[in-house]
Motif scaffolding. Structure first.
Motif, PDB file in Angstrom:
ATOM      1  N   MET A 168     -13.462  -3.171   0.261  1.00  0.00           N
ATOM      2  CA  MET A 168     -14.673  -3.881   0.366  1.00  0.00           C
ATOM      3  C   MET A 168     -14.928  -4.809  -0.791  1.00  0.00           C
ATOM      4  O   MET A 168     -15.295  -6.031  -0.601  1.00  0.00           O
ATOM      5  N   LYS A 169     -14.506  -4.296  -2.021  1.00  0.00           N
ATOM      6  CA  LYS A 169     -14.677  -5.218  -3.198  1.00  0.00           C
ATOM      7  C   LYS A 169     -13.716  -6.486  -2.961  1.00  0.00           C
ATOM      8  O   LYS A 169     -13.921  -7.640  -3.470  1.00  0.00           O
ATOM      9  N   LEU A 183      -2.126 -16.911  -6.833  1.00  0.00           N
ATOM     10  CA  LEU A 183      -3.101 -15.909  -7.228  1.00  0.00           C
ATOM     11  C   LEU A 183      -3.628 -15.192  -6.230  1.00  0.00           C
ATOM     12  O   LEU A 183      -3.934 -13.932  -6.123  1.00  0.00           O
ATOM     13  N   PHE A 184      -4.158 -15.729  -5.136  1.00  0.00           N
ATOM     14  CA  PHE A 184      -4.431 -15.205  -3.650  1.00  0.00           C
ATOM     15  C   PHE A 184      -3.424 -14.169  -3.051  1.00  0.00           C
ATOM     16  O   PHE A 184      -3.695 -13.035  -2.740  1.00  0.00           O
ATOM     17  N   GLY A 185      -2.142 -14.606  -3.079  1.00  0.00           N
ATOM     18  CA  GLY A 185      -1.007 -13.842  -2.788  1.00  0.00           C
ATOM     19  C   GLY A 185      -0.932 -12.557  -3.570  1.00  0.00           C
ATOM     20  O   GLY A 185      -0.708 -11.505  -2.998  1.00  0.00           O
ATOM     21  N   TYR A 215      -1.184  -8.531  -2.396  1.00  0.00           N
ATOM     22  CA  TYR A 215      -0.202  -7.663  -2.648  1.00  0.00           C
ATOM     23  C   TYR A 215      -0.536  -6.542  -3.192  1.00  0.00           C
ATOM     24  O   TYR A 215      -0.408  -5.451  -2.691  1.00  0.00           O
ATOM     25  N   LEU A 216      -1.286  -6.740  -4.413  1.00  0.00           N
ATOM     26  CA  LEU A 216      -2.148  -5.516  -5.236  1.00  0.00           C
ATOM     27  C   LEU A 216      -2.847  -4.713  -4.161  1.00  0.00           C
ATOM     28  O   LEU A 216      -2.752  -3.519  -4.104  1.00  0.00           O
ATOM     29  N   ALA A 217      -3.673  -5.321  -3.436  1.00  0.00           N
ATOM     30  CA  ALA A 217      -4.802  -4.776  -2.903  1.00  0.00           C
ATOM     31  C   ALA A 217      -3.841  -3.766  -1.519  1.00  0.00           C
ATOM     32  O   ALA A 217      -4.189  -2.697  -1.313  1.00  0.00           O
ATOM     33  N   ALA A 218      -2.821  -4.302  -0.991  1.00  0.00           N
ATOM     34  CA  ALA A 218      -1.889  -3.791   0.072  1.00  0.00           C
ATOM     35  C   ALA A 218      -1.302  -2.783  -0.581  1.00  0.00           C
ATOM     36  O   ALA A 218      -1.220  -1.432  -0.070  1.00  0.00           O
ATOM     37  N   ARG A 219      -0.908  -2.884  -1.875  1.00  0.00           N
ATOM     38  CA  ARG A 219      -0.116  -1.583  -2.400  1.00  0.00           C
ATOM     39  C   ARG A 219      -0.852  -0.312  -2.743  1.00  0.00           C
ATOM     40  O   ARG A 219      -0.532   0.726  -2.539  1.00  0.00           O
ATOM     41  N   ARG A 220      -2.097  -0.900  -3.201  1.00  0.00           N
ATOM     42  CA  ARG A 220      -3.057   0.344  -3.670  1.00  0.00           C
ATOM     43  C   ARG A 220      -3.722   1.099  -2.128  1.00  0.00           C
ATOM     44  O   ARG A 220      -3.768   2.191  -2.019  1.00  0.00           O
ATOM     45  N   LYS A 221      -3.602   0.257  -1.203  1.00  0.00           N
ATOM     46  CA  LYS A 221      -4.125   0.852   0.176  1.00  0.00           C
ATOM     47  C   LYS A 221      -2.951   1.805   0.696  1.00  0.00           C
ATOM     48  O   LYS A 221      -3.324   3.010   1.340  1.00  0.00           O
ATOM     49  N   VAL A 222      -1.686   1.302   0.705  1.00  0.00           N
ATOM     50  CA  VAL A 222      -0.392   2.281   0.909  1.00  0.00           C
ATOM     51  C   VAL A 222      -0.478   3.467   0.009  1.00  0.00           C
ATOM     52  O   VAL A 222      -0.233   4.565   0.578  1.00  0.00           O
ATOM     53  N   ALA A 223      -0.599   3.344  -1.218  1.00  0.00           N
ATOM     54  CA  ALA A 223      -0.712   4.488  -2.190  1.00  0.00           C
ATOM     55  C   ALA A 223      -1.827   5.431  -2.084  1.00  0.00           C
ATOM     56  O   ALA A 223      -1.484   6.767  -2.272  1.00  0.00           O
ATOM     57  N   SER A 224      -2.892   5.141  -1.436  1.00  0.00           N
ATOM     58  CA  SER A 224      -3.814   5.992  -1.155  1.00  0.00           C
ATOM     59  C   SER A 224      -3.817   6.893   0.263  1.00  0.00           C
ATOM     60  O   SER A 224      -3.084   6.931   0.967  1.00  0.00           O
TER      61      SER A 224
END
Length: 195
Positions: free
Chosen positions: A1-2, A180-182, A186-195
């Protein structure tokens, strides 16, 4: 959400406008003042009224640009001249010629220089020096017109070059923002996959 809130906030940020700058210049032209008004992208201000004022804001006269964005104004007073033209859409051209230059154009307080040529022995040299003061008015006008005609395309090329480089800078900035958006996605998707 953030991350969604961050993306929405950044997408609402204002982007730089792809505007062009007003270019205006005045220069002596025999017994007159010649000027040029246009935009940095090479478009010239055609058939545009130009108001001439003194340093106190009193109107000295008016003139109009031609199809190439040039105008000619003959000064009647050796005072500072301010040239204004409303180009629409918030664009205003403003350029000034100081009183000293106007006085030179009008022939006020201009001392002609005489050239003396002599050899080391003190006798006159057989070569004659040609000075601007020795030329007739027609010859000076012809030389001034030839120089102006040669300078017009150069001024336009310089203005177009400036606009081109400004446009490249703006595109480069937009590219960094997209990058920067990309990276954020990428970082958001990586965190989502890691959790």
């Amino acid at each position: 959400m953030k991350h969604l809130a961050l993306v929405l906030a950044l997408s609402c940020a204002p982007l730089p406008a792809l505007a062009h700058k007003v270019i205006a210049g005045v220069f002596p032209s025999g017994s007159a003042i010649e000027g040029e008004i246009g935009f940095s992208n090479g478009d010239m201000a055609t058939d545009t009224p130009v108001i001439v004022r003194d340093a106190n804001g009193a109107e000295l006269g008016r003139t109009v640009t031609d199809s190439d964005g040039f105008f000619v104004y003959v000064p009647t007073a050796a005072v500072e001249h301010h040239f204004f033209a409303d180009l629409g859409s918030g664009h205003v051209a403003a350029v000034t010629m100081d009183a000293e230059d106007v006085a030179k154009i009008m022939g006020v307080a201009v001392k002609p220089q005489t050239a003396s040529t002599s050899t080391a022995g003190g006798s006159q040299n057989s070569q004659t020096a040609i000075t601007v003061a020795s030329l007739s008015d027609e010859e000076r006008q012809a030389i001034a017109e030839a120089v102006r005609e040669e300078m017009r395309p150069l001024r336009r090329e310089i203005a177009a070059y400036r606009e081109h480089n400004d446009f490249q800078t703006i595109l480069g900035g937009i590219g960094y923002i997209i990058g920067l958006f990309g990276l954020g996605f990428y970082l958001a998707a990586r965190r989502k996959v890691a959790s």
